[in-house]
Design an enzyme around this catalytic site. Structure first.
Site, PDB file in Angstrom:
ATOM      1  N   CYS A  44     -77.649  34.152 -15.247  1.00 59.01           N
ATOM      2  CA  CYS A  44     -76.500  33.411 -15.751  1.00 59.01           C
ATOM      3  C   CYS A  44     -75.599  34.406 -16.475  1.00 59.01           C
ATOM      4  CB  CYS A  44     -76.921  32.237 -16.632  1.00 59.01           C
ATOM      5  SG  CYS A  44     -77.891  32.713 -18.081  1.00 59.01           S
ATOM      6  N   ALA A  45     -74.891  33.953 -17.492  1.00 56.83           N
ATOM      7  CA  ALA A  45     -73.912  34.800 -18.166  1.00 56.83           C
ATOM      8  C   ALA A  45     -74.545  35.963 -18.914  1.00 56.83           C
ATOM      9  CB  ALA A  45     -73.055  33.965 -19.121  1.00 56.83           C
TER      10      ALA A  45
END
Length: 132
Positions: free
Chosen positions: A89-90
């Site tokens: 993810c981020a």
């Protein structure tokens, strides 16, 4: 008086070995994903579990966008059941990859998290693909 580092004693070497070996079964890092993608045959599916908008703005080359909320057996049907999924993810401030890993494990799929996520990828100096 010992330092704050030593106030809690280190685990016994046998316990440390078991702990750190076990972690490698759950996670991989950006450098290993980069190396495998560029110097070996990629034997895993790299899943970016962020939103399509964030994916289009920039993602790890070769990643497939499949947001966590979209993970289901129907979406994974094209992959053999022993396919390893590597999720990201981020970055460290985001638990999206962890949520995706839980969902994949619940579906009986092999999974590892790419620690560091997109932030880690960029910190390593690796480039992004744009578009979706």
């Amino acid at each position: 008086m010992s330092s704050v580092v030593q106030r809690v004693p280190a685990a016994a070497s046998t316990a440390a070995l078991a702990h750190f070996q076990a972690r490698l079964g759950y996670e991989t890092d950006c450098a290993d994903v980069y190396y495998a993608s560029n110097h070996e045959s990629r034997d895993f599916v790299l899943l970016d579990v962020r939103t399509p908008t964030l994916f289009a703005a920039g993602h790890v080359p070769g990643a497939i966008n499949l947001p966590t909320r979209m993970l289901c057996e129907q979406r994974l049907a094209e992959y053999p059941t022993d396919t390893l999924f590597v999720v990201y993810c981020a970055g460290p401030h985001c638990n999206g990859a962890n949520k995706a890993a839980v969902k994949l494990a619940q579906l009986g799929r092999p999974v590892k998290e790419m620690i560091g996520g997109l932030t880690g990828w960029l910190d390593e100096g690796f480039g992004l693909e744009r578009g979706g």
